[in-house]
Design an enzyme around this catalytic site. Structure first.
Site, mmCIF file in Angstrom:
data_model
loop_
_atom_site.group_PDB
_atom_site.id
_atom_site.type_symbol
_atom_site.label_atom_id
_atom_site.label_comp_id
_atom_site.label_asym_id
_atom_site.label_seq_id
_atom_site.Cartn_x
_atom_site.Cartn_y
_atom_site.Cartn_z
ATOM 1 N N ASP A 261 0.860 -1.368 -0.018
ATOM 2 C CA ASP A 261 -0.049 -0.099 0.193
ATOM 3 C C ASP A 261 1.071 1.123 -0.011
ATOM 4 O O ASP A 261 1.910 1.221 0.567
ATOM 5 C CB ASP A 261 -0.891 -0.018 1.162
ATOM 6 N N ASN A 262 0.316 2.309 -0.601
ATOM 7 C CA ASN A 262 1.327 3.433 -0.603
ATOM 8 C C ASN A 262 0.787 4.351 0.163
ATOM 9 O O ASN A 262 1.229 5.727 0.231
ATOM 10 C CB ASN A 262 1.527 4.301 -2.204
ATOM 11 N N SER B 239 -1.710 6.620 -0.032
ATOM 12 C CA SER B 239 -2.248 7.656 -0.449
ATOM 13 C C SER B 239 -3.624 7.537 0.138
ATOM 14 O O SER B 239 -3.964 9.087 -0.141
ATOM 15 C CB SER B 239 -2.133 7.478 -2.123
ATOM 16 N N SER C 190 -15.797 -2.910 -11.246
ATOM 17 C CA SER C 190 -17.108 -2.210 -10.679
ATOM 18 C C SER C 190 -18.544 -2.335 -11.631
ATOM 19 O O SER C 190 -18.406 -2.665 -12.681
ATOM 20 C CB SER C 190 -16.757 -0.613 -10.733
ATOM 21 N N THR D 82 -20.142 -0.074 -12.518
ATOM 22 C CA THR D 82 -19.925 0.852 -13.286
ATOM 23 C C THR D 82 -19.590 0.631 -15.017
ATOM 24 O O THR D 82 -20.053 1.353 -15.698
ATOM 25 C CB THR D 82 -18.777 2.259 -12.893
ATOM 26 N N TYR E 208 -12.224 7.316 -14.531
ATOM 27 C CA TYR E 208 -12.281 6.125 -13.578
ATOM 28 C C TYR E 208 -13.215 4.999 -14.026
ATOM 29 O O TYR E 208 -12.461 3.816 -14.096
ATOM 30 C CB TYR E 208 -12.944 6.716 -12.283
ATOM 31 N N LYS F 97 -11.564 0.914 -15.443
ATOM 32 C CA LYS F 97 -12.267 -0.730 -14.918
ATOM 33 C C LYS F 97 -12.516 -1.412 -16.113
ATOM 34 O O LYS F 97 -12.476 -2.483 -16.155
ATOM 35 C CB LYS F 97 -13.625 -0.195 -14.222
ATOM 36 N N TYR G 160 -18.064 -5.058 -8.301
ATOM 37 C CA TYR G 160 -18.869 -4.671 -7.123
ATOM 38 C C TYR G 160 -19.828 -3.628 -7.373
ATOM 39 O O TYR G 160 -19.834 -2.599 -8.117
ATOM 40 C CB TYR G 160 -17.699 -3.784 -6.092
ATOM 41 N N PHE G 161 -20.959 -3.900 -6.824
ATOM 42 C CA PHE G 161 -22.008 -2.801 -6.692
ATOM 43 C C PHE G 161 -21.755 -1.820 -5.857
ATOM 44 O O PHE G 161 -20.515 -1.024 -5.792
ATOM 45 C CB PHE G 161 -23.390 -3.450 -6.644
ATOM 46 N N LEU H 129 -22.614 8.097 -0.734
ATOM 47 C CA LEU H 129 -23.891 8.545 0.022
ATOM 48 C C LEU H 129 -23.633 8.159 1.500
ATOM 49 O O LEU H 129 -23.744 8.814 2.117
ATOM 50 C CB LEU H 129 -24.860 7.651 -0.546
ATOM 51 N N GLY I 128 -23.873 12.513 -14.335
ATOM 52 C CA GLY I 128 -23.336 11.171 -14.494
ATOM 53 C C GLY I 128 -24.048 10.044 -13.767
ATOM 54 O O GLY I 128 -23.484 8.930 -13.869
HETATM 55 C C1 UD1 Z 1 -20.259 6.244 -7.431
HETATM 56 C C2 UD1 Z 1 -19.504 6.442 -8.713
HETATM 57 C C3 UD1 Z 1 -19.147 4.963 -9.520
HETATM 58 C C4 UD1 Z 1 -18.165 4.448 -8.677
HETATM 59 C C5 UD1 Z 1 -18.585 4.221 -7.077
HETATM 60 C C6 UD1 Z 1 -17.577 3.858 -6.384
HETATM 61 C C7 UD1 Z 1 -20.509 8.467 -9.465
HETATM 62 C C8 UD1 Z 1 -21.516 9.066 -10.753
HETATM 63 N N1 UD1 Z 1 -20.476 7.171 -9.616
HETATM 64 O O1 UD1 Z 1 -21.110 5.358 -7.539
HETATM 65 O O2 UD1 Z 1 -18.584 5.351 -10.712
HETATM 66 O O3 UD1 Z 1 -17.865 3.121 -9.192
HETATM 67 O O4 UD1 Z 1 -19.004 5.708 -6.624
HETATM 68 O O5 UD1 Z 1 -17.593 3.980 -5.004
HETATM 69 O O6 UD1 Z 1 -19.736 9.026 -8.735
HETATM 70 N N2 UD1 Z 1 -26.098 10.506 -3.217
HETATM 71 C C9 UD1 Z 1 -26.693 11.651 -2.809
HETATM 72 N N3 UD1 Z 1 -26.034 12.472 -2.248
HETATM 73 C C10 UD1 Z 1 -24.729 12.307 -1.913
HETATM 74 C C11 UD1 Z 1 -23.959 11.217 -2.393
HETATM 75 C C12 UD1 Z 1 -24.696 10.285 -3.091
HETATM 76 O O7 UD1 Z 1 -27.777 11.705 -3.164
HETATM 77 O O8 UD1 Z 1 -24.175 13.189 -1.176
HETATM 78 C C13 UD1 Z 1 -26.731 9.488 -4.138
HETATM 79 C C14 UD1 Z 1 -26.192 9.538 -5.651
HETATM 80 O O9 UD1 Z 1 -27.011 10.347 -6.536
HETATM 81 C C15 UD1 Z 1 -26.473 7.956 -6.055
HETATM 82 C C16 UD1 Z 1 -26.459 7.364 -4.843
HETATM 83 O O10 UD1 Z 1 -26.415 8.402 -3.816
HETATM 84 O O11 UD1 Z 1 -27.922 7.815 -6.514
HETATM 85 C C17 UD1 Z 1 -25.182 6.725 -4.410
HETATM 86 O O12 UD1 Z 1 -24.065 7.536 -4.607
HETATM 87 P P1 UD1 Z 1 -22.598 7.034 -4.625
HETATM 88 O O13 UD1 Z 1 -22.331 6.292 -3.135
HETATM 89 O O14 UD1 Z 1 -21.651 8.140 -4.853
HETATM 90 O O15 UD1 Z 1 -22.353 5.859 -5.430
HETATM 91 P P2 UD1 Z 1 -22.513 5.593 -7.004
HETATM 92 O O16 UD1 Z 1 -23.008 6.832 -7.906
HETATM 93 O O17 UD1 Z 1 -23.286 4.351 -7.382
#
Ligand code: UD1
Length: 346
Positions: free
Chosen positions: A32-33, A35, A126, A128, A151, A155, A179-180, A202, A299
């Protein structure tokens, strides 16, 4: 004892996987670096497993160090490769950093494995790669869609690099795990997620708001074509994700794999909306969460949740924890690390 290299082994998913590997009797070497992690995570791993993994602080972009490492550890039986950058926004700002970190390093490692001959490799991919899939739940045969960010592209291209390499190296066996949304923390609360700066994901944003570190959560859009208008994701407990890595590794070590390049979804199969995650947080914490509805985030896909049949049947693995279990562990972890922040240092 079989020796396994875990790159990025002090990160969020990496550290939980090291714990599961050690619990199953593997000897682990971590590169691990630091970072996006800290050496203190080693203490958490030792507290849970009673065993200290070998740790080498190294930046894998230094090709000579990678070669020297593999020469020194010629007895490695498998590599689980987590070390990568993962911030979508940052990847748009600095694409070459992402291509170097996520693809350059992958090439260096695969070159070493190719030299070795017999080798087993697990790759962090991912969901993604599916973009906005046309059908839910998403199976592994759903088409890979044009990436929304550098990013995401790393993947997709990473998977292709591995597939092409496996094609010409029959002794190399690889599994890509898509991963989801991994969330939560170890039930002992010894290790968990440590986002640097303002969290983009989130669940850490929710727990940091709950603890008072952030004023308010912005819910990015409530006008999506879903039941409550917010986006749907498949949130999976990080310990379940970690255990899937051990299952995937065992599959390669026992030679049960049907081809030398396989792909599996890692999810629960259940989609949850942003509002449902907030409700889960309020349920398990007993706290009201301060949130507002904000504009959509660029996005974001509307919905993504996994078809888990292939992983369940072929890998013999199934996510065991519920959303509430995962959110509860994330909340306990947040409380623990913030309490530690407030304690005067002696
Ligand atoms: C995000 C990345 C995805 C990456 C993954 C890695 C984007 C668009 N997608 O996925 O490419 O593989 O993280 O962990 O960045 N949300 C809110 N408020 C917030 C944060 C999130 O409403 O402050 C919502 C988002 O709109 C989304 C959900 O929560 O609907 C999940 O968001 P997040 O945890 O960022 O995951 P992904 O978007 O699925």
């Amino acid at each position: 004892m079989k020796k396994i290299l875990v790159t990025g082994g002090l990160g969020f998913i990496g550290s939980h996987t090291v714990v599961e590997l050690q619990n199953e009797g593997f000897e682990v070497v971590i590169i691990d670096n630091l970072s996006n992690s800290s050496e203190e995570v080693l203490g958490g791993i030792v507290a849970i497993t009673g065993k200290k993994p070998i740790f080498e602080k190294m930046d894998l972009r230094d090709k000579a160090s990678v070669t020297a490492f593999f020469a020194k550890h010629s007895d490695l039986e498998g590599v689980i490769h987590f070390a990568a950058s993962k911030a979508v926004g940052e990847s748009v700002e600095n694409p070459l950093l992402y291509y170097e970190n996520n693809l350059g390093v992958l090439v260096y490692i695969l070159q070493e494995l190719q030299k070795k001959g017999n080798a087993n490799f697990i790759f962090s991919s991912s969901c993604t790669v599916y973009g906005q899939a046309d059908e839910m739940p998403i199976t592994e045969s759903a088409p890979v869609k044009a990436a929304e960010s550098p990013y995401g592209n790393t993947k997709q291209v990473g998977e292709e690099i591995i597939k092409d390499t496996c094609k010409v190296n029959p002794q190399l066996a690889a599994i890509a795990l898509r991963y989801f949304n991994p969330v939560g923390a170890h039930p002992t609360v010894e290790i968990g997620e440590l986002p640097i700066g303002v969290p983009q994901n989130l669940l850490p944003f929710i727990t940091q708001t709950g603890i008072g570190l952030r004023e308010q959560l912005s819910v990015f859009g409530d006008d999506y074509p879903t039941e409550d208008g917010t986006c749907i994701r498949d949130y999976i407990h990080v310990v379940d994700v970690a255990k899937a890595h051990v299952s995937a590794l065992q599959r390669l070590l026992t030679g049960e794999n049907q081809s030398n390049y396989e792909v599996f979804n890692l999810g629960t199969g259940k989609g949850s909306s942003v509002l449902e995650v907030i409700q889960s947080f309020e349920r398990v914490s007993g706290e009201k969460l301060n949130y507002r509805i904000a504009p959509r985030r660029e996005g974001d896909v509307i919905q993504a949740y996994a078809d888990t049949q292939k992983a369940n049947e072929v890998l013999g693995w199934k996510a065991a924890s519920s959303l509430d279990d995962a959110v509860k562990s994330a909340w306990e972890w947040e409380q623990k690390i913030r309490k530690a922040d407030k304690e005067p240092s002696v």
